[in-house]
Every structure is written in structure tokens, then in C-alpha cells.
Design a protein around this motif. Structure first.
Motif, mmCIF file in Angstrom:
data_model
loop_
_atom_site.group_PDB
_atom_site.id
_atom_site.type_symbol
_atom_site.label_atom_id
_atom_site.label_comp_id
_atom_site.label_asym_id
_atom_site.label_seq_id
_atom_site.Cartn_x
_atom_site.Cartn_y
_atom_site.Cartn_z
ATOM 1 N N MET A 1 44.599 45.896 33.454
ATOM 2 C CA MET A 1 45.382 46.506 34.625
ATOM 3 C C MET A 1 44.585 46.067 35.903
ATOM 4 O O MET A 1 45.407 45.750 36.812
ATOM 5 C CB MET A 1 45.531 47.975 34.221
ATOM 6 C CG MET A 1 46.752 48.470 33.383
ATOM 7 S SD MET A 1 46.940 49.977 33.418
ATOM 8 C CE MET A 1 45.670 50.767 32.585
ATOM 9 N N ALA A 2 43.290 46.339 35.933
ATOM 10 C CA ALA A 2 42.502 45.610 36.875
ATOM 11 C C ALA A 2 42.636 44.189 37.312
ATOM 12 O O ALA A 2 42.848 43.999 38.481
ATOM 13 C CB ALA A 2 41.071 46.261 36.606
ATOM 14 N N LEU A 3 42.794 43.366 36.252
ATOM 15 C CA LEU A 3 43.072 42.197 36.613
ATOM 16 C C LEU A 3 44.483 41.862 37.390
ATOM 17 O O LEU A 3 44.591 41.265 38.055
ATOM 18 C CB LEU A 3 43.048 41.257 35.149
ATOM 19 C CG LEU A 3 43.031 39.878 35.163
ATOM 20 C CD1 LEU A 3 42.231 39.142 34.009
ATOM 21 C CD2 LEU A 3 44.582 39.237 35.279
ATOM 22 N N SER A 4 45.552 42.485 36.720
ATOM 23 C CA SER A 4 47.017 42.306 37.336
ATOM 24 C C SER A 4 46.849 42.926 38.748
ATOM 25 O O SER A 4 47.564 42.526 39.650
ATOM 26 C CB SER A 4 47.802 43.136 36.544
ATOM 27 O OG SER A 4 47.839 42.534 35.077
ATOM 28 N N VAL A 5 46.091 44.167 38.898
ATOM 29 C CA VAL A 5 45.948 44.659 40.274
ATOM 30 C C VAL A 5 45.462 43.810 41.286
ATOM 31 O O VAL A 5 45.886 43.651 42.245
ATOM 32 C CB VAL A 5 45.400 46.028 40.326
ATOM 33 C CG1 VAL A 5 45.110 46.583 41.780
ATOM 34 C CG2 VAL A 5 46.086 47.050 39.482
ATOM 35 N N GLY A 6 44.214 43.200 40.751
ATOM 36 C CA GLY A 6 43.593 42.190 41.700
ATOM 37 C C GLY A 6 44.665 40.941 42.191
ATOM 38 O O GLY A 6 44.625 40.481 43.271
ATOM 39 N N THR A 7 45.166 40.585 41.071
ATOM 40 C CA THR A 7 46.219 39.487 41.316
ATOM 41 C C THR A 7 47.365 39.653 42.275
ATOM 42 O O THR A 7 47.767 39.232 43.135
ATOM 43 C CB THR A 7 46.747 39.155 39.856
ATOM 44 O OG1 THR A 7 45.940 38.766 38.788
ATOM 45 C CG2 THR A 7 47.726 37.847 39.997
ATOM 46 N N SER A 8 48.016 40.818 42.030
ATOM 47 C CA SER A 8 49.205 41.398 42.874
ATOM 48 C C SER A 8 48.613 41.634 44.389
ATOM 49 O O SER A 8 49.067 41.414 45.294
ATOM 50 C CB SER A 8 49.587 42.854 42.184
ATOM 51 O OG SER A 8 50.247 42.518 40.937
ATOM 52 N N LEU A 9 47.450 42.334 44.304
ATOM 53 C CA LEU A 9 46.874 42.767 45.680
ATOM 54 C C LEU A 9 46.559 41.643 46.421
ATOM 55 O O LEU A 9 47.015 41.471 47.708
ATOM 56 C CB LEU A 9 45.604 43.629 45.520
ATOM 57 C CG LEU A 9 45.157 44.306 46.817
ATOM 58 C CD1 LEU A 9 46.183 45.322 47.231
ATOM 59 C CD2 LEU A 9 43.901 44.970 46.502
ATOM 60 N N ALA B 1 37.105 42.525 36.869
ATOM 61 C CA ALA B 1 38.388 42.157 36.572
ATOM 62 C C ALA B 1 39.321 41.856 37.855
ATOM 63 O O ALA B 1 40.031 41.060 37.985
ATOM 64 C CB ALA B 1 39.101 43.248 35.641
ATOM 65 N N VAL B 2 39.041 42.753 38.773
ATOM 66 C CA VAL B 2 39.877 42.734 40.032
ATOM 67 C C VAL B 2 39.595 41.451 40.798
ATOM 68 O O VAL B 2 40.552 40.615 41.412
ATOM 69 C CB VAL B 2 39.465 43.783 41.009
ATOM 70 C CG1 VAL B 2 40.177 43.501 42.383
ATOM 71 C CG2 VAL B 2 39.763 45.155 40.444
ATOM 72 N N ASN B 3 38.344 40.739 40.586
ATOM 73 C CA ASN B 3 38.146 39.583 41.221
ATOM 74 C C ASN B 3 38.296 38.298 40.308
ATOM 75 O O ASN B 3 38.162 37.125 40.941
ATOM 76 C CB ASN B 3 36.626 39.524 41.513
ATOM 77 C CG ASN B 3 36.160 40.425 42.635
ATOM 78 O OD1 ASN B 3 36.473 39.930 43.894
ATOM 79 N ND2 ASN B 3 35.770 41.402 42.237
ATOM 80 N N LEU B 4 39.217 38.307 39.230
ATOM 81 C CA LEU B 4 39.326 37.211 38.461
ATOM 82 C C LEU B 4 40.645 36.387 38.847
ATOM 83 O O LEU B 4 40.937 35.308 38.366
ATOM 84 C CB LEU B 4 39.329 37.520 36.807
ATOM 85 C CG LEU B 4 38.234 38.249 36.245
ATOM 86 C CD1 LEU B 4 38.454 38.474 34.810
ATOM 87 C CD2 LEU B 4 37.014 37.419 36.380
ATOM 88 N N ARG B 5 41.419 36.782 39.706
ATOM 89 C CA ARG B 5 42.571 36.116 39.975
ATOM 90 C C ARG B 5 42.697 35.863 41.488
ATOM 91 O O ARG B 5 43.381 35.034 41.819
ATOM 92 C CB ARG B 5 43.919 36.655 39.622
ATOM 93 C CG ARG B 5 44.125 36.665 37.879
ATOM 94 C CD ARG B 5 43.891 35.206 37.310
ATOM 95 N NE ARG B 5 44.121 35.289 36.038
ATOM 96 C CZ ARG B 5 42.882 35.207 35.008
ATOM 97 N NH1 ARG B 5 41.607 35.177 35.690
ATOM 98 N NH2 ARG B 5 43.258 35.217 33.774
ATOM 99 N N PRO B 6 42.039 36.597 42.376
ATOM 100 C CA PRO B 6 42.433 36.383 43.869
ATOM 101 C C PRO B 6 41.940 35.017 44.198
ATOM 102 O O PRO B 6 42.404 34.478 45.342
ATOM 103 C CB PRO B 6 41.558 37.512 44.661
ATOM 104 C CG PRO B 6 41.451 38.608 43.362
ATOM 105 C CD PRO B 6 41.593 38.034 42.284
ATOM 106 N N VAL B 7 41.102 34.524 43.613
ATOM 107 C CA VAL B 7 40.553 33.183 43.905
ATOM 108 C C VAL B 7 41.667 31.939 43.893
ATOM 109 O O VAL B 7 41.964 31.081 44.834
ATOM 110 C CB VAL B 7 39.366 32.484 42.800
ATOM 111 C CG1 VAL B 7 39.115 30.937 43.338
ATOM 112 C CG2 VAL B 7 38.290 33.465 42.909
ATOM 113 N N VAL B 8 42.547 32.345 43.014
ATOM 114 C CA VAL B 8 43.725 31.430 42.924
ATOM 115 C C VAL B 8 45.018 31.942 43.943
ATOM 116 O O VAL B 8 45.638 31.346 44.818
ATOM 117 C CB VAL B 8 44.412 31.330 41.393
ATOM 118 C CG1 VAL B 8 45.420 30.619 41.161
ATOM 119 C CG2 VAL B 8 43.341 30.775 40.444
#
Length: 429
Positions: free
Chosen positions: A169-177, A48-55
Motif C-alpha cells: 500500500m505504501a508503494l501504491s500511495v507513493g506512486t499515486s501521490l 516503499a513510498v520512494n520506489l515509484r516517484p522516480v518514474v
């Protein structure tokens, strides 16, 4: 931003456990089962942490990427539109792949695609190749985005709520980080955008290793890995449901706002005089707002049959936020970030409504497949139009005004979708 065996299922159904999925796969011993469950839970969070940093990492470094690759603002808008395009196309294919190969196998492959795409795109000097490699990474994101809730429902049938909370939460954390640290990391690594983007392959590698370990432990083999048979249900004439169309439009309009903001918000702030580093932190603030709210909002919204108040409040927050960015982005920038972040919580609200507007799991599956596919198709032009407007005017007034204006129909269709009714009552009889 699905069921284990139903090809049309999506994330919403995993918000609530079904009676048919109350038996977990038996392991050799309780200790081994607990260890395997713990490994899988860590794997879910890591994926989940890796689902948004690509963007979001790309959004933070969009300026230097554009300059180095000679990328126009319109092409940059295309980059922001690629995620929903991948989600619309591959979200349909994910359940079929899961039936043939097993969801754990497909998620492991998705982590591999994210790793390869993120790492390789940081070495290319071609805009076209950069787009293709970004699409490869996003293909992995799309598959994992659909199938992680499947894994949760199948292997954690008695802990669906906590696991969905961990996933969100992990998805949101990855996005924010990624939004907050990409620019500082790039600066610390010599100011290279290539290293600033490529560094996000490291958490993807970690997730890939974890999922390969899970795959080895589970020894999953296609559809036979399912702990329960595919649920049978009646195919509904869903095109006749006004609620389904309203939900699809609501999903698409909120996705337009979300992907446009993730793609362009750091540049909007930077053009207003905010430093690149601070712009990334402000994008991180937008995403961080969703960490607690994404966990709490579905439970609050599901307590009543009607979600119209939430639709209106979140929409008004978005209008205020985009108008603030349009007129005074450099003034109290944190306030506009908070308001935009609140408006983007329409995503978990949309998922919640998808789960409440049908009477049966089969109905939820069909509604989810229809509304999310329609929604992602609707949102594809949004970021492209934003990029084109900015390129032709050199200002953000028209693009931001467009986003504020689109929130009006979002509220209207959302109010229609949020009424306490079921699609079966509209299409049967």
C-alpha cells in the motif's frame, strides 16, 4: 513492479512465512525490541513510498523535460525502459550484496542512491547526465525493491502478511501521490520542472535518515546479521519447465504495459486535450486502483489452485482501456484510467503465481529469479518502441494499439502459467 540469504530469491517468497523464520532477533528488552520493530516498520513504509516517484514524477513532467533538454521521443522511451533494465541487472546482485553487507545496510545505501539521483538530475542540463542520474536513482529503487521483502521476512516473521500489505500500500500511495501532485507542486514552485522533480528528494531524505537510524540500532554486519542459516535446496533444471517460461513471459508482458503506461499516460492524455494537472491526476487514479486490489488480490487468488479467471479478466480490462485511449482518450478519461489501472493489477497476481507454482521455498526462489529476470528483459524494448512509433507518426494510435495487442499473448501465456501445477513435476523425473 526474495529471501534473506538465498541469492535467487525475490519478492514472492515473502508473501508467506516459512517455518524456519519464526524466531526474531532478540533485543536487550521487550521495550527496546518493540521500539526497534516500530522504527523498522516505519522505515519499510517510508522506503516503499520512494520506489515509484522516480518514474511517475518524471512521467507527469515529461513534456517540459523533453523540451528543455532537447530530448527526442525515442530517448524518452529509453527513460521508461531504464527501470526494468535496472531491475533485471541489479535484482540479481541484490541478494549477494545483502549476504556480504546485510539487507538493512544495502537498503540504507539504496535510499542514499535515490536521494542523490533524484536531487542531482534536477540540476543538469545534459540529456546524457540526466539519464545517468535517473539510472542511479533507479539502481537504488531496484535494490530496495528486492530487499524490502527480505527485511520483512527476516525481522517480522510472525507478521509477514500485514507487513507485506503495508509495503504494497505504501508503494501504491507513493506512486499515486507523485503522479497527482508533481505538476501542481511544480506550478506552485514557479513552474519549474526542475523543482517539481527535485522536491521528491525530500521523502527520500526522510527515508534515508530512518534507515540510518535502523542501521545504527541493528548494528548489522553482513551475513552474520541473519537470524537463520541459508536454506539448502536442490538446484532445479528450471529451463525445462514450460510453466516457468510462461510465468516469465507473463511477467514481462505485464511489465511492458505497466512501465509504458507510467512513462507515457500523462502525455497521451495531454495530447488529447486534457490539462497537465488533470493528466497527472488520471495517472494517480491508475495507480490508486492498485492500492486496495494489491492487498486483496493475492489472498483471493491463492485460495484456489487455479488463477486463470483473474488472468483473463485483468487482460480484458487492459484491452478495453487501451482501445478507449486510442479512440477517445479525452472522452470519459477516468473510465480508461480505471480499466488500465485494473489491468496493471496483473503485477501482484504474477507475484502470487510465482509463489504458488513451486512446492518448496527453494523452488519458489529459483522460479522467481528466473521468471522475473526474464520478464524484465522482455519488457525493456516496449517503452522504447512506443516512443519511436509516436515520434515517427505523431499519433498515439499505433503505440496504444500495440499495447492492446500485446495483452492477447499476455492472456494466453498467463492462462498457461495460472494452471494448478508445480514446476518440480515438470522438471524432475
Amino acid at each position: 513492479m526474495s529471501t534473506a540469504a538465498d541469492p535467487s530469491a525475490t519478492e514472492t517468497e515473502s508473501l508467506r512465512p516459512s517455518p524456519s523464520s519464526t524466531t526474531a532477533a532478540a533485543g536487550p528488552s521487550p521495550a527496546v525490541r518493540h521500539a526497534g520493530a516500530a522504527l523498522l516498520a516505519v522505515g519499510v513504509a517510508a522506503a516503499a513510498v520512494n520506489l515509484r516517484p522516480v518514474v511517475t514524477s518524471l512521467g507527469a513532467l515529461l513534456d517540459p523535460v523533453q523540451k528543455d533538454l532537447g530530448m527526442s521521443a525515442t530517448v524518452a522511451g529509453l527513460l521508461a525502459a531504464v527501470p526494468p533494465l535496472c531491475f533485471a541487472a541489479l535484482g540479481v546482485a541484490a541478494p549477494g550484496l545483502a549476504r556480504r553487507l546485510g539487507p538493512i545496510t544495502v537498503v540504507a545505501a539504496a535510499m542514499g542512491a535515490i536521494t542523490a539521483g533524484v536531487l542531482a538530475r534536477s540540476f543538469t542540463g545534459s540529456t546524457a547526465v540526466f539519464l545517468l542520474l535517473t539510472a542511479l536513482a533507479l539502481a537504488g529503487v531496484a535494490l530496495a525493491n528486492v530487499l524490502l521483502p527480505v527485511v520483512i521476512k527476516r525481522y517480522f516473521p510472525d507478521r509477514v502478511g500485514p507487513m507485506i500489505g503495508l509495503y504494497s500500500m505504501a508503494l501504491s500511495v507513493g506512486t499515486s501521490l507523485a503522479a497527482a501532485t508533481t505538476v501542481p507542486l511544480a506550478d506552485a514552485l514557479g513552474g519549474s520542472w526542475r523543482l517539481g522533480l527535485g522536491v521528491w528528494a525530500l521523502p527520500a531524505v526522510l527515508a534515508l535518515v530512518l534507515w540510518l537510524a535502523v542501521l545504527f540500532v541493528r548494528r548489522e554486519k553482513g551475513g552474520s546479521a541473519s537470524a537463520e542459516p541459508a536454506p539448502a535446496h536442490v538446484r532445479l533444471p528450471i529451463l525445462r519447465s514450460r510453466t516457468a517460461w510462461a510465468l516469465g513471459a507473463f511477467f514481462g508482458l505485464q511489465s511492458t504495459s505497466a512501465y509504458s503506461a507510467m512513462g507515457f499516460l500523462p502525455k497521451i492524455y495531454h495530447d488529447a486535450g486534457v490539462s497537465e494537472s488533470a493528466s497527472g491526476v488520471l495517472l494517480a487514479l491508475v495507480m490508486a486502483i492498485s492500492v486496495p486490489i494489491s492487498f486483496a488480490l493475492p489472498n483471493l487468488a491463492a485460495r484456489g489452485g487455479d488463477q486463470r479467471l483473474y488472468v483473463v479478466v485483468l487482460g480484458l480490462c487492459g484491452i478495453a482501456g487501451y482501445l478507449g485511449l486510442m479512440l477517445a482518450a479525452g472522452t470519459v478519461p477516468w473510465l480508461w484510467a480505471i480499466l488500465v489501472g485494473l489491468s496493471m493489477c496483473a503485477f501482484p497476481l504474477a507475484l502470487t503465481m510465482l509463489g504458488l507454482r513451486a512446492r518448496t521455498p527453494g523452488g519458489v526462489a529459483q522460479l522467481s529469479a528466473f521468471a522475473q529476470s526474464l520478464g524484465y528483459l522482455i519488457c525493456i524494448p516496449g517503452p522504447i518502441v512506443m516512443g519511436a512509433l509516436y515520434e515517427n507518426t505523431g499519433e498515439w494510435y499505433l503505440p496504444l494499439g500495440l499495447l492492446a495487442l500485446l495483452l492477447v499473448p499476455q492472456i494466453l501465456v498467463g492462462v498457461r502459467a495460472a494452471r494448478a501445477r508445480h514446476i518440480e513435476d515438470e522438471v524432475v523425473g
